[in-house]
Each structure stands twice: as structure tokens, then as C-alpha cells.
Design an enzyme around this catalytic site. Structure first.
Site, mmCIF file in Angstrom:
data_model
loop_
_atom_site.group_PDB
_atom_site.id
_atom_site.type_symbol
_atom_site.label_atom_id
_atom_site.label_comp_id
_atom_site.label_asym_id
_atom_site.label_seq_id
_atom_site.Cartn_x
_atom_site.Cartn_y
_atom_site.Cartn_z
ATOM 1 N N ASP A 38 0.735 -1.115 -0.028
ATOM 2 C CA ASP A 38 0.255 0.135 0.071
ATOM 3 C C ASP A 38 0.816 1.279 0.114
ATOM 4 O O ASP A 38 0.575 2.218 -0.917
ATOM 5 C CB ASP A 38 -0.988 0.096 1.462
ATOM 6 C CG ASP A 38 -1.802 1.117 1.236
ATOM 7 O OD1 ASP A 38 -2.059 1.646 0.261
ATOM 8 O OD2 ASP A 38 -2.595 1.155 2.333
ATOM 9 N N ARG B 289 -9.825 10.555 -11.712
ATOM 10 C CA ARG B 289 -8.968 10.595 -10.539
ATOM 11 C C ARG B 289 -8.521 9.288 -10.222
ATOM 12 O O ARG B 289 -7.711 9.100 -9.249
ATOM 13 C CB ARG B 289 -10.084 10.990 -9.337
ATOM 14 C CG ARG B 289 -10.382 12.487 -9.442
ATOM 15 C CD ARG B 289 -11.470 12.807 -8.538
ATOM 16 N NE ARG B 289 -11.029 12.444 -7.197
ATOM 17 C CZ ARG B 289 -11.784 11.751 -6.333
ATOM 18 N NH1 ARG B 289 -13.176 11.527 -6.871
ATOM 19 N NH2 ARG B 289 -11.776 11.422 -5.173
ATOM 20 N N LYS B 290 -8.724 8.256 -10.843
ATOM 21 C CA LYS B 290 -8.246 6.903 -10.679
ATOM 22 C C LYS B 290 -6.927 6.625 -11.168
ATOM 23 O O LYS B 290 -6.421 7.005 -12.229
ATOM 24 C CB LYS B 290 -9.297 5.936 -11.434
ATOM 25 C CG LYS B 290 -10.772 6.144 -10.768
ATOM 26 C CD LYS B 290 -11.692 4.950 -11.465
ATOM 27 C CE LYS B 290 -12.021 5.267 -12.951
ATOM 28 N NZ LYS B 290 -12.856 4.254 -13.549
HETATM 29 C C1 LIG Z 1 7.618 14.969 -5.108
HETATM 30 C C2 LIG Z 1 6.908 15.799 -3.818
HETATM 31 C C3 LIG Z 1 5.293 15.452 -4.161
HETATM 32 C C4 LIG Z 1 4.526 16.098 -3.012
HETATM 33 C C5 LIG Z 1 3.084 15.813 -3.441
HETATM 34 C C6 LIG Z 1 2.510 14.193 -3.138
HETATM 35 C C7 LIG Z 1 1.921 13.832 -1.876
HETATM 36 C C8 LIG Z 1 1.563 12.429 -1.689
HETATM 37 C C9 LIG Z 1 1.274 11.706 -2.452
HETATM 38 C C10 LIG Z 1 1.279 10.374 -2.515
HETATM 39 C C11 LIG Z 1 1.712 9.635 -1.258
HETATM 40 C C12 LIG Z 1 0.498 8.626 -0.515
HETATM 41 C C13 LIG Z 1 1.036 7.614 0.150
HETATM 42 C C14 LIG Z 1 -0.091 6.971 0.864
HETATM 43 C C15 LIG Z 1 0.003 5.557 1.325
HETATM 44 C C16 LIG Z 1 -0.995 4.952 2.118
HETATM 45 C C17 LIG Z 1 -2.148 5.177 1.559
HETATM 46 C C18 LIG Z 1 -3.405 4.813 2.506
HETATM 47 O O1 LIG Z 1 -3.458 3.721 3.050
HETATM 48 S S1 LIG Z 1 -4.813 5.803 2.240
HETATM 49 C C19 LIG Z 1 -5.567 5.012 3.464
HETATM 50 C C20 LIG Z 1 -6.912 3.907 3.218
HETATM 51 N N1 LIG Z 1 -7.959 4.486 2.357
HETATM 52 C C21 LIG Z 1 -8.773 5.193 2.708
HETATM 53 O O2 LIG Z 1 -8.834 5.762 3.711
HETATM 54 C C22 LIG Z 1 -9.859 5.903 1.610
HETATM 55 C C23 LIG Z 1 -11.244 5.664 2.098
HETATM 56 N N2 LIG Z 1 -12.066 5.734 0.864
HETATM 57 C C24 LIG Z 1 -12.596 7.226 0.750
HETATM 58 O O3 LIG Z 1 -12.328 8.151 1.148
HETATM 59 C C25 LIG Z 1 -13.274 7.211 -0.735
HETATM 60 O O4 LIG Z 1 -14.047 5.686 -1.023
HETATM 61 C C26 LIG Z 1 -12.394 7.155 -2.034
HETATM 62 C C27 LIG Z 1 -11.838 8.912 -1.875
HETATM 63 C C28 LIG Z 1 -11.408 6.312 -2.260
HETATM 64 C C29 LIG Z 1 -13.398 7.610 -3.216
HETATM 65 O O5 LIG Z 1 -14.472 8.469 -3.017
HETATM 66 P P1 LIG Z 1 -14.957 9.608 -3.948
HETATM 67 O O6 LIG Z 1 -16.187 10.054 -3.455
HETATM 68 O O7 LIG Z 1 -13.613 10.691 -3.796
HETATM 69 O O8 LIG Z 1 -14.704 9.168 -4.999
HETATM 70 P P2 LIG Z 1 -15.893 8.252 -5.874
HETATM 71 O O9 LIG Z 1 -16.755 9.246 -6.764
HETATM 72 O O10 LIG Z 1 -16.692 7.293 -4.960
HETATM 73 O O11 LIG Z 1 -15.016 7.423 -7.158
HETATM 74 C C30 LIG Z 1 -14.267 8.073 -8.109
HETATM 75 C C31 LIG Z 1 -14.086 6.994 -9.076
HETATM 76 O O12 LIG Z 1 -13.249 6.065 -8.400
HETATM 77 C C32 LIG Z 1 -14.067 4.568 -8.563
HETATM 78 N N3 LIG Z 1 -13.839 3.945 -7.100
HETATM 79 C C33 LIG Z 1 -13.755 4.438 -5.910
HETATM 80 N N4 LIG Z 1 -13.409 3.580 -5.318
HETATM 81 C C34 LIG Z 1 -13.173 2.329 -5.683
HETATM 82 C C35 LIG Z 1 -13.104 1.022 -5.459
HETATM 83 N N5 LIG Z 1 -12.711 0.776 -4.305
HETATM 84 N N6 LIG Z 1 -12.834 0.042 -6.584
HETATM 85 C C36 LIG Z 1 -13.101 0.359 -7.770
HETATM 86 N N7 LIG Z 1 -13.364 1.638 -8.171
HETATM 87 C C37 LIG Z 1 -13.504 2.579 -7.428
HETATM 88 C C38 LIG Z 1 -15.163 5.111 -8.925
HETATM 89 O O13 LIG Z 1 -16.156 3.998 -9.439
HETATM 90 C C39 LIG Z 1 -15.357 6.270 -9.675
HETATM 91 O O14 LIG Z 1 -15.157 5.848 -10.919
HETATM 92 P P3 LIG Z 1 -15.397 6.569 -12.237
HETATM 93 O O15 LIG Z 1 -14.426 8.059 -12.055
HETATM 94 O O16 LIG Z 1 -16.897 6.989 -12.000
HETATM 95 O O17 LIG Z 1 -15.268 5.653 -13.197
#
Ligand SMILES: CCCCCCCC/C=C\CCCCCCCC(=O)SCCNC(=O)CCNC(=O)[C@H](O)C(C)(C)COP(=O)(O)OP(=O)(O)OC[C@H]1O[C@@H](n2cnc3c(N)ncnc32)[C@H](O)[C@@H]1OP(=O)(O)O
Length: 186
Positions: free
Chosen positions: A84, A129-130
Site C-alpha cells: 500500500d 481521478r483513478k
Molecule cells: C515530490 C513531492 C510530491 C508531493 C506531493 C505528493 C503527496 C503525496 C502523494 C502520495 C503519497 C501517498 C502515500 C499513501 C500511502 C498509504 C495510503 C493509504 O493507506 S490511504 C488509507 C486507506 N484509504 C482510505 O482511507 C480511503 C477511504 N475511501 C474514501 O475516502 C473514498 O471511498 C475514496 C476517496 C477512495 C473515493 O471516494 P470519492 O467520493 O472521492 O470518489 P468516487 O466518486 O466514489 O469514485 C471516483 C472513481 O473511483 C472509482 N472507485 C472508487 N473506489 C473504488 C474501489 N474501491 N474500487 C474500484 N473503483 C473505485 C469510482 O467508481 C469512480 O470511478 P469513475 O470515475 O466514475 O469511473
């Protein structure tokens, strides 16, 4: 492996943002309190990362004795956490914070305690956003080290988010982070 994971037809492959580190350089932590990589998280896994070529990163995990699941081997949840983290860190190439939406792991070989694992993780492409990612792990140090034998694989869907995502949980942060919100996105 049994999986329903498929990459969509409309996948596009982005360029890394210009401020993404060059191949071989260390990646910054995304959040110092992170269980996976934070240096302000004494209970954490202290993973470290370097940029690879293009959209790939490599990560390192020392498999401590406290990560035991079955006798003498890593717990599957720890390995999942490491994937992850590695795939999330690969998403740094987009320059936008992400969270994990879906993650699936194949556990291919036992991983003894005391191993050092290397993770090779990448962005395969994006749709809106995916962010579609994948990764492999190999043992690079320890009794069964072999950089050519894959001991685990992972595929994961990450979603780009805005800083608003963590607004509601900010008050639950444990103590004062050494790298504040704003400079450390997730
Ligand atoms: C060089 C400097 C750079 C600096 C800047 C960079 C910064 C750092 C960057 C990066 C480092 C990151 C490191 C992290 C590491 C650890 C990460 C973790 O462990 S995170 C904790 C666990 N995860 C959660 O807590 C999420 C909980 N879930 C949620 O909050 C929501 O469900 C969320 C945000 C994931 C989606 O919700 P919605 O309301 O925003 O979006 P919707 O409209 O539901 O979905 C958008 C699209 O995604 C698909 N989708 C969403 N969830 C899906 C799923 N589970 N499976 C399949 N598709 C899914 C949907 O079908 C939709 O697709 P369509 O665009 O319509 O085609």
C-alpha cells in the site's frame, strides 16, 4: 493468481511532475506520522523510498521480528501495508495526494523474519481521478535473498484527493507532527 483486476481501455500514462526526484534520489516522506514511512512514528515500519525510472519507485522494508505472522515469517497484513505504502508513494509522481481505494495482494513465497524486502512499484496509468498501480517484492538481504524471485505482487487503485479529504480527521492526529499539514499531504 486469481483476480478480476483489468486495466481500462481509456488508460493514459502521465509524465512525472517536474519536481519529482530523479532516478536514484530519495523520495520525501508524504507524512511524518505515517505508519508505513514516517520518521515521527516510533511504532511504524520506517520504509524508505527512491525514485526509479519514469513512473516507478523502489522501497525498502526491514522485516523486524515484531512483524511475525506464522512461525518465523512476515504477517500478511504487514506485507499488504508495505505494498500500500509503495504504490501510494509511486503516485507521488503525479504531484497530487492520493488515498487507496482498492488493493489486492498475492503472497507468492514465505518471507522469513530478518529479510530485507525491496518493492518495485509503479503507476500503470490514470483515468480521471483513478490511478492504477502495480508492484512486486523481492528479498534482497537475508537467508533466502534472491533478487530474481518475486515473493509477492500487488495491484492497487488509488484516487487523487484534495486537502479537504483530511479536514474532518485533522483533530485526531497524535501529537504535533514534525512535518505539518500543507507540506506533508497525506
Ligand atoms: C515530490 C513531492 C510530491 C508531493 C506531493 C505528493 C503527496 C503525496 C502523494 C502520495 C503519497 C501517498 C502515500 C499513501 C500511502 C498509504 C495510503 C493509504 O493507506 S490511504 C488509507 C486507506 N484509504 C482510505 O482511507 C480511503 C477511504 N475511501 C474514501 O475516502 C473514498 O471511498 C475514496 C476517496 C477512495 C473515493 O471516494 P470519492 O467520493 O472521492 O470518489 P468516487 O466518486 O466514489 O469514485 C471516483 C472513481 O473511483 C472509482 N472507485 C472508487 N473506489 C473504488 C474501489 N474501491 N474500487 C474500484 N473503483 C473505485 C469510482 O467508481 C469512480 O470511478 P469513475 O470515475 O466514475 O469511473
Amino acid at each position: 493468481m486469481s483476480s478480476t483486476w483489468t486495466l481500462p481501455d481509456d488508460l493514459t500514462v502521465p509524465e512525472p511532475v517536474e519536481f519529482f526526484p530523479a532516478a536514484g534520489e530519495k523520495l520525501p516522506q508524504h507524512w511524518s506520522k505515517c505508519f508505513g514511512c514516517g520518521d515521527d512514528q516510533p511504532a511504524g515500519m520506517a520504509m524508505s523510498f527512491r525514485a526509479g525510472n519514469g513512473l516507478e519507485v523502489t522501497g525498502r522494508l526491514e522485516v523486524a521480528k515484531k512483524y511475525q505472522g506464522g512461525p518465523g515469517v512476515i504477517h500478511g497484513g504487514i506485507l499488504s501495508t508495505a505494498f500500500d505504502e509503495a504504490q501510494g508513494m509511486a503516485c507521488m509522481a503525479l504531484g497530487s495526494p492520493v488515498v487507496t481505494g482498492h488493493l489486492e495482494i498475492d503472497f507468492a513465497r514465505p518471507i522469513p523474519l530478518g529479510s530485507v524486502l525491496e518493492f518495485r512499484a509503479r503507476i500503470d496509468g490514470v483515468v480521471r481521478r483513478k490511478v492504477y498501480t502495480s508492484a512486486e517484492a523481492v528479498i534482497v538481504e537475508g537467508p533466502t535473498a534472491d533478487p530474481d524471485t518475486v515473493v509477492g505482487t500487488s495491484r492497487g487503485l488509488f484516487l487523487t484527493i484534495t486537502s479537504e479529504h483530511f479536514a474532518k480527521t485533522k483533530e485526531f492526529v497524535d501529537g504535533e507532527p514534525t512535518s505539518p499539514f500543507g507540506t506533508s499531504s497525506v
